[in-house]
Design a protein around this motif. Structure first.
Motif, PDB file in Angstrom:
ATOM      1  N   PHE A   1       0.832  -1.205   0.000  1.00 18.66           N
ATOM      2  CA  PHE A   1       0.000   0.000   0.000  1.00 18.66           C
ATOM      3  C   PHE A   1       0.868   1.257   0.000  1.00 18.66           C
ATOM      4  O   PHE A   1       1.828   1.363   0.776  1.00 18.66           O
ATOM      5  N   PHE A   2       0.494   2.224  -0.858  1.00 17.86           N
ATOM      6  CA  PHE A   2       1.103   3.548  -0.872  1.00 17.86           C
ATOM      7  C   PHE A   2       0.001   4.592  -0.701  1.00 17.86           C
ATOM      8  O   PHE A   2      -1.078   4.452  -1.294  1.00 17.86           O
ATOM      9  N   PRO A   3       0.243   5.654   0.093  1.00 16.12           N
ATOM     10  CA  PRO A   3      -0.792   6.676   0.279  1.00 16.12           C
ATOM     11  C   PRO A   3      -1.190   7.315  -1.051  1.00 16.12           C
ATOM     12  O   PRO A   3      -0.333   7.660  -1.876  1.00 16.12           O
ATOM     13  N   ALA A   4      -2.489   7.449  -1.274  1.00 16.83           N
ATOM     14  CA  ALA A   4      -2.983   8.094  -2.497  1.00 16.83           C
ATOM     15  C   ALA A   4      -2.724   9.594  -2.429  1.00 16.83           C
ATOM     16  O   ALA A   4      -2.748  10.206  -1.365  1.00 16.83           O
ATOM     17  N   SER A   5      -2.463  10.183  -3.594  1.00 17.56           N
ATOM     18  CA  SER A   5      -2.182  11.611  -3.686  1.00 17.56           C
ATOM     19  C   SER A   5      -3.290  12.307  -4.469  1.00 17.56           C
ATOM     20  O   SER A   5      -3.940  11.698  -5.326  1.00 17.56           O
ATOM     21  N   SER A   6      -3.480  13.581  -4.187  1.00 15.46           N
ATOM     22  CA  SER A   6      -4.456  14.377  -4.941  1.00 15.46           C
ATOM     23  C   SER A   6      -3.826  15.005  -6.182  1.00 15.46           C
ATOM     24  O   SER A   6      -4.527  15.587  -7.009  1.00 15.46           O
ATOM     25  N   GLN A   7      -2.490  14.852  -6.331  1.00 14.44           N
ATOM     26  CA  GLN A   7      -1.791  15.449  -7.470  1.00 14.44           C
ATOM     27  C   GLN A   7      -1.921  14.546  -8.702  1.00 14.44           C
ATOM     28  O   GLN A   7      -1.960  13.331  -8.592  1.00 14.44           O
ATOM     29  N   PRO A   8      -1.973  15.124  -9.906  1.00 10.28           N
ATOM     30  CA  PRO A   8      -1.994  14.299 -11.122  1.00 10.28           C
ATOM     31  C   PRO A   8      -0.627  13.699 -11.395  1.00 10.28           C
ATOM     32  O   PRO A   8       0.396  14.280 -11.021  1.00 10.28           O
ATOM     33  N   PRO A   9      -0.559  12.521 -12.025  1.00  9.56           N
ATOM     34  CA  PRO A   9       0.745  11.908 -12.339  1.00  9.56           C
ATOM     35  C   PRO A   9       1.559  12.793 -13.271  1.00  9.56           C
ATOM     36  O   PRO A   9       1.019  13.534 -14.100  1.00  9.56           O
ATOM     37  N   THR A  10       2.882  12.719 -13.138  1.00  7.89           N
ATOM     38  CA  THR A  10       3.784  13.487 -13.996  1.00  7.89           C
ATOM     39  C   THR A  10       4.593  12.550 -14.874  1.00  7.89           C
ATOM     40  O   THR A  10       4.780  11.384 -14.565  1.00  7.89           O
ATOM     41  N   GLU A  11       5.084  13.074 -15.971  1.00  6.68           N
ATOM     42  CA  GLU A  11       5.940  12.312 -16.877  1.00  6.68           C
ATOM     43  C   GLU A  11       7.367  12.306 -16.344  1.00  6.68           C
ATOM     44  O   GLU A  11       7.772  13.188 -15.578  1.00  6.68           O
ATOM     45  N   LEU A  12       8.144  11.316 -16.738  1.00  7.12           N
ATOM     46  CA  LEU A  12       9.537  11.239 -16.322  1.00  7.12           C
ATOM     47  C   LEU A  12      10.352  12.353 -16.968  1.00  7.12           C
ATOM     48  O   LEU A  12      10.111  12.735 -18.110  1.00  7.12           O
ATOM     49  N   ALA A  13      11.330  12.854 -16.204  1.00  5.65           N
ATOM     50  CA  ALA A  13      12.188  13.917 -16.733  1.00  5.65           C
ATOM     51  C   ALA A  13      13.124  13.367 -17.805  1.00  5.65           C
ATOM     52  O   ALA A  13      13.549  12.219 -17.754  1.00  5.65           O
ATOM     53  N   LYS A  14      13.437  14.182 -18.791  1.00  2.00           N
ATOM     54  CA  LYS A  14      14.362  13.770 -19.851  1.00  2.00           C
ATOM     55  C   LYS A  14      15.797  13.918 -19.378  1.00  2.00           C
ATOM     56  O   LYS A  14      16.116  14.781 -18.561  1.00  2.00           O
ATOM     57  N   PRO A  15      16.707  13.070 -19.857  1.00  2.00           N
ATOM     58  CA  PRO A  15      18.116  13.159 -19.455  1.00  2.00           C
ATOM     59  C   PRO A  15      18.712  14.522 -19.781  1.00  2.00           C
ATOM     60  O   PRO A  15      18.380  15.135 -20.795  1.00  2.00           O
ATOM     61  N   THR A  16      19.592  14.989 -18.899  1.00  2.00           N
ATOM     62  CA  THR A  16      20.265  16.276 -19.112  1.00  2.00           C
ATOM     63  C   THR A  16      21.512  16.067 -19.968  1.00  2.00           C
ATOM     64  O   THR A  16      22.302  15.163 -19.700  1.00  2.00           O
ATOM     65  N   PRO A  17      21.726  16.879 -21.015  1.00  2.24           N
ATOM     66  CA  PRO A  17      22.929  16.724 -21.842  1.00  2.24           C
ATOM     67  C   PRO A  17      24.178  17.101 -21.048  1.00  2.24           C
ATOM     68  O   PRO A  17      24.103  17.718 -19.994  1.00  2.24           O
ATOM     69  N   ARG A  18      25.347  16.711 -21.560  1.00  3.80           N
ATOM     70  CA  ARG A  18      26.617  17.003 -20.907  1.00  3.80           C
ATOM     71  C   ARG A  18      26.774  18.508 -20.701  1.00  3.80           C
ATOM     72  O   ARG A  18      26.439  19.306 -21.568  1.00  3.80           O
ATOM     73  N   TYR A  19      27.308  18.891 -19.543  1.00  6.21           N
ATOM     74  CA  TYR A  19      27.354  20.293 -19.148  1.00  6.21           C
ATOM     75  C   TYR A  19      28.729  20.906 -19.418  1.00  6.21           C
ATOM     76  O   TYR A  19      29.752  20.231 -19.394  1.00  6.21           O
ATOM     77  N   ARG A  20      28.720  22.214 -19.672  1.00  6.11           N
ATOM     78  CA  ARG A  20      29.964  22.982 -19.823  1.00  6.11           C
ATOM     79  C   ARG A  20      29.802  24.304 -19.102  1.00  6.11           C
ATOM     80  O   ARG A  20      28.840  25.040 -19.349  1.00  6.11           O
ATOM     81  N   GLY A  21      30.700  24.605 -18.136  1.00  5.62           N
ATOM     82  CA  GLY A  21      30.578  25.842 -17.381  1.00  5.62           C
ATOM     83  C   GLY A  21      31.924  26.475 -17.121  1.00  5.62           C
ATOM     84  O   GLY A  21      32.964  25.987 -17.580  1.00  5.62           O
ATOM     85  N   THR A  22      31.920  27.562 -16.364  1.00  5.97           N
ATOM     86  CA  THR A  22      33.153  28.264 -15.997  1.00  5.97           C
ATOM     87  C   THR A  22      33.022  28.747 -14.561  1.00  5.97           C
ATOM     88  O   THR A  22      31.931  28.775 -13.995  1.00  5.97           O
ATOM     89  N   GLY A  23      34.154  29.154 -13.975  1.00  2.38           N
ATOM     90  CA  GLY A  23      34.119  29.713 -12.628  1.00  2.38           C
ATOM     91  C   GLY A  23      34.883  28.846 -11.648  1.00  2.38           C
ATOM     92  O   GLY A  23      35.642  27.944 -12.014  1.00  2.38           O
ATOM     93  N   LEU A  24      34.666  29.115 -10.353  1.00  2.00           N
ATOM     94  CA  LEU A  24      35.392  28.447  -9.283  1.00  2.00           C
ATOM     95  C   LEU A  24      34.412  27.632  -8.438  1.00  2.00           C
ATOM     96  O   LEU A  24      33.428  28.174  -7.914  1.00  2.00           O
ATOM     97  N   ALA A  25      34.687  26.338  -8.300  1.00  2.00           N
ATOM     98  CA  ALA A  25      33.848  25.447  -7.488  1.00  2.00           C
ATOM     99  C   ALA A  25      34.565  25.126  -6.186  1.00  2.00           C
ATOM    100  O   ALA A  25      35.773  24.835  -6.179  1.00  2.00           O
ATOM    101  N   LEU A  26      33.844  25.170  -5.064  1.00  2.00           N
ATOM    102  CA  LEU A  26      34.374  24.781  -3.752  1.00  2.00           C
ATOM    103  C   LEU A  26      33.767  23.436  -3.376  1.00  2.00           C
ATOM    104  O   LEU A  26      32.546  23.294  -3.268  1.00  2.00           O
ATOM    105  N   VAL A  27      34.624  22.441  -3.177  1.00  4.22           N
ATOM    106  CA  VAL A  27      34.193  21.101  -2.769  1.00  4.22           C
ATOM    107  C   VAL A  27      34.548  20.909  -1.301  1.00  4.22           C
ATOM    108  O   VAL A  27      35.725  20.981  -0.920  1.00  4.22           O
TER     109      VAL A  27
END
Length: 499
Positions: free
Chosen positions: A352-378
């Motif tokens: 059993f899963f709780p029923a929702s009042s929201q309509p079903p959504t479609e699956l998201a499409k894959p994101t293409p390879r990214y290209r950016g610039t700047g400074l990342a802090l890990v």
């Protein structure tokens, strides 16, 4: 008299077992009036209750006895002793007392059931903590392996012979990640990407895949309801539930011919029905269910009591994580499971899963390879994760600085705040955790995108960050494409064409 005010019965028989006395308020529980049975043989009156005759005869033979019996759906404890003639000392009959203890026994059984449920919950919680902790640490290792290998593969020219070796490494890391996902699912801390989904549509979409995973002798049938309410769930996790239950059902059938039936529908759950469910701490209301029935060997009560324990399996080569993972996923979604099974009659798992009042959504499409610039802090205390993350960011075009704990990360951010484009922040670290580090970063600059990472699921990791402006969440282990998708959301579209 006492017998008129408490639920007891005072009775006596003569040497032949003929009733000579029947008094007491307890008689009403049997539909009798005081004195009504006098003159009747106790052996004839209770011929269908052998313990009555056995114990009365024992008393007529000179013994004092006590026994418990069920009469008219009520439970009685009885004491009886021989009556002796004052002049001769010979046994002239039996005097007995019977006490109605039905309510006491029922309360005791309820107490025992509650105690057993408490022990089960404690066991699940302890095992869940252990499984979740192991999986969390293992995910750090896998992030380094999967992230490093995937980035290296992207950096190589197509003709490089190293591609084949890297594919082996990536495939092995992904299989290990699948195992940790099962462990996290059991602990209730799996990686959930919640969206409203139609479970009937989901079953249809993976039906062909399910059929290829089971024996050709096993027929899979679908009876799927239409126009179901959506459920707020993670697609991959619900697919895993379905896959594990179908495979489990097919394996229960074995080499014989049989059927696995998958049914979907909707059901209202009240408090009484909720008490019969496994992991039944759920609210009353409307639930969508997925039911998987097999015509296999079935289970006895002893086996049924252990099926959700991690590492319990009836198969020689099994790992015993399939049904444990199912339970963890269902608990994590606020649902419950009903199990029907008996030897020779197959098994049915109703999820059993709780029923929702929201309509079903479609699956998201894959994101293409990214290209950016700047400074990342890990910011991460695991050097393998930092190294893999650094190489991914560099591959996408960023410069990278690193910190090995939250305190150093906050200090480094304070010094370089104006230059930093994005922060990748681990949730669990020594000295200063992710939540406190996030607050320190926000005090210095409140507009920098911060992507949180963790070996736990998004709900578990981000519950303290509600409305605080996280730019995204990455569950470990993650690969370059996963990071690219979050960067695209946090920083906008790719700066130029992919390298």
């Amino acid at each position: 008299m006492v017998v008129d005010n408490v639920p007891i019965i005072l009775w006596a028989v003569d040497a032949q077992g003929v009733l000579t006395l029947t008094e007491g308020k307890g008689l009403a529980k049997l539909g009798l009036r005081p004195g009504q049975s006098i003159g009747q043989s106790i052996f004839d009156l209770y011929a269908g209750v052998p313990e009555v005759a056995r114990n009365v005869r024992a008393s007529l033979a000179g013994q004092e006895v006590s026994y418990t019996t069920t009469l008219g759906g009520r439970v009685f404890e009885s004491l009886c002793a021989p009556l002796r003639d004052e002049a001769t000392g010979a046994i002239s009959g039996v005097l007995g007392f019977s006490f109605d203890v039905t309510d006491r026994d029922r309360a005791e059984k309820e107490r025992e059931n509650l105690h057993a449920q408490l022990l089960q919950v404690q066991k699940l919680e302890s095992l869940g903590l252990l499984a979740g902790g192991i999986a969390h640490d293992f995910n750090n290792i896998l992030t380094a392996i999967l992230g490093g290998a995937a980035t290296a593969r992207l950096s190589l020219p197509p003709e490089s012979p190293a591609h084949a070796d890297l594919e082996i490494v990536i495939s092995a890391a992904q299989r290990a990640a699948d195992l940790t996902r099962q462990m996290l699912a059991y602990s209730g801390k799996g990686h959930f990407e919640i969206r409203p989904i139609d479970v009937s549509r989901l079953v249809k979409e993976i039906a062909n895949l399910l059929e290829t995973t089971i024996s050709k002798k096993v027929q899979m049938r679908l009876e799927l309801a239409t126009n179901l309410p959506a459920v707020e769930a993670d697609v991959a996790q619900v697919q895993q539930v379905l896959m594990n239950l179908v495979i489990n059902g097919a394996e229960a059938i074995g080499d014989q011919r049989g059927t696995v039936l998958v049914t979907t529908g909707v059901q209202d759950i009240d408090e009484l029905y909720a008490q019969s469910l496994f992991a039944s701490e759920i609210r009353t209301g409307r639930y969508v269910f997925i039911e998987v029935h097999d015509t296999g060997s079935g289970m006895d009560e002893e086996t049924k009591a252990k099926i959700f324990d991690p590492f319990f399996t009836t198969k020689f080569t099994g790992r015993g994580l399939g049904l444990a993972a199912v339970l963890g996923i269902v608990r994590g979604h606020g649902g419950a499971i009903k199990v029907y099974s008996s030897p020779g009659r197959g098994s049915t798992f109703k999820v059993f899963f709780p029923a929702s009042s929201q309509p079903p959504t479609e699956l998201a499409k894959p994101t293409p390879r990214y290209r950016g610039t700047g400074l990342a802090l890990v910011i991460d205390d695991d050097p393998g994760v930092r190294g893999a993350s650094r190489r991914m960011f560099q591959f996408f075009g960023f410069q990278v600085i690193e910190a090995e704990n939250g305190r150093l990360g906050a200090e480094l951010f304070a010094r370089r705040a104006a230059d930093i484009t994005v922060v990748l922040l681990d949730m669990t670290m020594p000295e200063m955790g992710g939540e406190e580090t996030f607050r320190e970063i926000r005090r210095v600059r409140d507009d920098v995108p911060v992507i949180l990472t963790s070996g736990y699921n998004e709900i578990e990791a981000t519950r303290r960050f509600t409305s605080k402006g996280l730019a995204g969440f990455l569950q470990k282990p993650f690969a370059p494409d996963d990071l690219a998708a979050k960067l695209a959301l946090a920083l906008g579209p790719s700066k130029d064409a992919a390298p």
